[in-house]
Design a protein around this motif. Structure first.
Motif, mmCIF file in Angstrom:
data_model
loop_
_atom_site.group_PDB
_atom_site.id
_atom_site.type_symbol
_atom_site.label_atom_id
_atom_site.label_comp_id
_atom_site.label_asym_id
_atom_site.label_seq_id
_atom_site.Cartn_x
_atom_site.Cartn_y
_atom_site.Cartn_z
ATOM 1 N N ASP A 63 0.832 -1.199 0.000
ATOM 2 C CA ASP A 63 0.000 0.000 0.000
ATOM 3 C C ASP A 63 0.871 1.255 0.000
ATOM 4 O O ASP A 63 0.583 2.232 -0.701
ATOM 5 N N ILE A 64 1.929 1.233 0.801
ATOM 6 C CA ILE A 64 2.817 2.396 0.885
ATOM 7 C C ILE A 64 3.530 2.619 -0.447
ATOM 8 O O ILE A 64 3.619 3.759 -0.937
ATOM 9 N N GLU A 68 3.025 5.980 -2.683
ATOM 10 C CA GLU A 68 4.153 6.847 -3.016
ATOM 11 C C GLU A 68 4.248 7.054 -4.525
ATOM 12 O O GLU A 68 4.428 8.189 -5.002
ATOM 13 N N GLN A 69 4.128 5.971 -5.267
ATOM 14 C CA GLN A 69 4.234 6.071 -6.723
ATOM 15 C C GLN A 69 3.123 6.951 -7.293
ATOM 16 O O GLN A 69 3.377 7.840 -8.115
ATOM 17 N N PRO A 77 3.821 15.220 -2.414
ATOM 18 C CA PRO A 77 4.734 14.407 -1.610
ATOM 19 C C PRO A 77 3.975 13.230 -1.003
ATOM 20 O O PRO A 77 2.738 13.221 -0.955
ATOM 21 N N CYS A 78 4.705 12.255 -0.543
ATOM 22 C CA CYS A 78 4.127 11.127 0.185
ATOM 23 C C CYS A 78 4.903 10.973 1.487
ATOM 24 O O CYS A 78 6.138 10.938 1.482
ATOM 25 N N HIS A 79 4.182 10.889 2.599
ATOM 26 C CA HIS A 79 4.834 10.776 3.906
ATOM 27 C C HIS A 79 5.210 9.306 4.150
ATOM 28 O O HIS A 79 4.675 8.650 5.034
ATOM 29 N N ARG A 80 6.163 8.855 3.366
ATOM 30 C CA ARG A 80 6.544 7.437 3.460
ATOM 31 C C ARG A 80 7.028 7.082 4.860
ATOM 32 O O ARG A 80 6.658 6.039 5.411
ATOM 33 N N ALA A 81 7.823 7.940 5.446
ATOM 34 C CA ALA A 81 8.348 7.646 6.780
ATOM 35 C C ALA A 81 7.215 7.513 7.798
ATOM 36 O O ALA A 81 7.254 6.650 8.691
ATOM 37 N N GLY A 82 6.199 8.361 7.682
ATOM 38 C CA GLY A 82 5.068 8.286 8.605
ATOM 39 C C GLY A 82 4.297 6.990 8.458
ATOM 40 O O GLY A 82 3.924 6.351 9.456
ATOM 41 N N TRP A 83 4.035 6.595 7.219
ATOM 42 C CA TRP A 83 3.292 5.359 7.005
ATOM 43 C C TRP A 83 4.127 4.143 7.374
ATOM 44 O O TRP A 83 3.594 3.142 7.895
ATOM 45 N N GLU A 84 5.430 4.205 7.140
ATOM 46 C CA GLU A 84 6.285 3.083 7.555
ATOM 47 C C GLU A 84 6.345 2.980 9.076
ATOM 48 O O GLU A 84 6.419 1.873 9.629
#
Length: 465
Positions: A63-64, A68-69, A77-84
């Motif tokens: 999903d992350i 992001e893509q 932007p995508c808050h990848r760090a937050g979702w991870e």
């Protein structure tokens, strides 16, 4: 792309908001209320369905990656760090606490119904991120349930005045709205919301939803009924045979069958077929034939149809002094039905001394589709933020739109000395009971609500028997 990626169940601009809060932000609180609208109070409904459908399943690494893509290609932007962090520290389940009034509760306008706050300080941005999905999950079923309940009040009033019995009330408004809904999920949620107040429906998905999300064994019922294709397939010379065929298959003791009768000429159908060729079969059918006049001006169609049927089959006068058809025949009006036309029809019937017992209403697009968020001005707004250990009330108060002013500070809902619901600051709660109770926390449904409980809370005040 997956259809149920919770990260993408959002308005686009939400994806950039994690960068917009002040340094030191730890917790954000938001709430939902009706800021006005067409009804004086609202039935709170739909939260458990949303939680079960969307919040009990963890997000995944896939999903992350997908989010992001897509968001980057979309210009955000995508808050990848937050979702991870949510994936790793919280097993993919959202670190939120949602508190709300019990479902089915009737809440006066301008009061908090629901409040949500993040439970992990690293996820301060999550509370408002969920707004798109959460507000939509509440405003639509709550608005359908509210409108349906308001119509129930109107029908109950006329039954009390012209019938003296409310026994038939649960089946007086039948849901015809499935085909006019914008999607299957809309039909499911709206159909289920209508069933909070009534038990008649042709929206099968609403029955399924009430069972799936609220444990209802069978929330709604229907009957065999004709449509125009099953009548016109016999050709105009075969109209009487088509009607007789309906009686052959579906009439009988304690059975009810509905037959649309305006395919060619409703008055001829009533006078020369139902009241002529098939008259004795109607009288002796053993159950109830429901005739559906489906075109023309609704007030005229209903009152004229009833007058003709009463001339043919007779009528008794009930204890309220109003005329009622024999139990073996009734009508259902399913064309042009809305919360505005129903009282006009019932008032016209009352004027002509026709009891509300004689009719059932079928309602389609007006019930499930011709509603929107501003029908009751539903809104979800941030009301408090904790920064570096200190809570601060926050709100909007636009000079050019004072009606959009939001509440400031964390909230509670209580009953005052008169028993009325009022919204107060959480800090002022003291020993009073907060009607907002935790329902969801960190991926867990804390309170299971049954459909019968929802119905019980949403009951209307009644005078008749």
């Amino acid at each position: 792309m997956t259809a149920h990626n919770l990260i993408l169940n959002v308005d686009s601009y939400k994806a950039s908001h994690y960068l917009q809060y002040p340094p030191g932000s730890e917790y954000v609180s938001s709430y939902i209320e009706c800021r006005g609208g067409e009804f004086p109070e609202a039935v709170f409904f739909g939260l458990q369905a949303f939680i079960k459908q969307y919040l009990l399943k963890p997000i995944s690494a896939a999903d992350i990656d997908e989010a992001e893509q897509l968001l980057h290609a979309h210009g955000l932007p995508c808050h990848r760090a937050g979702w991870e962090h949510i994936l790793q520290a919280h097993a993919g389940l959202l670190p939120l606490e949602i508190s709300a009034v019990p479902e089915g509760t009737v809440v006066p306008l301008h009061n908090v119904m629901l409040q949500v706050v993040n439970t992990c300080p690293a996820c301060f941005w999550l509370t408002t991120y969920i707004e798109t999905a959460l507000l939509r999950a509440i405003w639509y079923p709550a608005t359908v349930a509210t409108q349906s309940r308001e119509i129930k009040k109107v029908i109950a009033k006329y039954l009390e005045e012209t019938a003296g019995s409310l026994k038939s009330l649960p089946f007086k408004l039948h849901d015809f709205g499935a085909r006019g809904a914008s999607s299957l999920e809309t039909a499911m949620l709206g159909g289920m919301a209508h069933l909070v107040n009534f038990q008649g429906t042709d929206t099968v998905s609403g029955v399924i939803a009430a069972h799936k999300y609220y444990g209802a064994d069978m929330a709604g019922f229907s009957i065999p009924a004709a449509e125009h294709s099953t009548i016109t397939a016999w050709g105009r010379p075969g109209e009487a045979a088509a009607y007789a065929n309906m009686l052959d298959h579906f009439a009988g003791p304690d059975r009810v069958v509905a037959v649309v009768s305006d395919s060619y000429d409703i008055w001829s159908a009533i006078d020369t077929i139902w009241g002529g060729e098939l008259r004795e079969r109607v009288i002796q059918n053993g159950g109830t034939l429901v005739i559906r006049p489906d075109s023309g001006e609704p007030v005229k169609m209903v009152t004229e149809s009833l007058e003709r049927l009463m001339r043919i089959f007779g009528a008794r006068t009930n204890r309220k002094g109003y005329r009622v058809l024999p139990d073996f025949i009734r009508i259902i009006q399913g064309d042009g039905i809305s919360r505005h036309s129903i009282p006009k029809i019932l008032q016209a019937m009352k004027t002509r001394k026709q009891s509300a017992e004689n009719i059932t209403f079928g309602m389609g697009g007006e019930l499930l589709q011709k509603l929107h968020r501003d029908t009751m001005n539903f809104a979800m707004k941030a009301n408090a933020i904790r920064i570096n250990g200190h809570w601060h009330g926050i709100c909007k108060n636009p000079r050019t739109g004072p009606e959009k002013k939001s509440r400031c500070g964390r909230l509670a809902l209580v009953r005052n000395n008169a028993g009325q619901m009022v919204t107060i600051a959480l800090d002022e709660l003291g020993q009073r009971k907060n009607l907002l109770e935790p329902v969801y926390r960190d991926g867990q449904l804390l309170r299971e609500t049954r459909f019968e409980e929802v119905r019980h809370r949403a009951q209307i005040p009644l005078r008749g028997g």
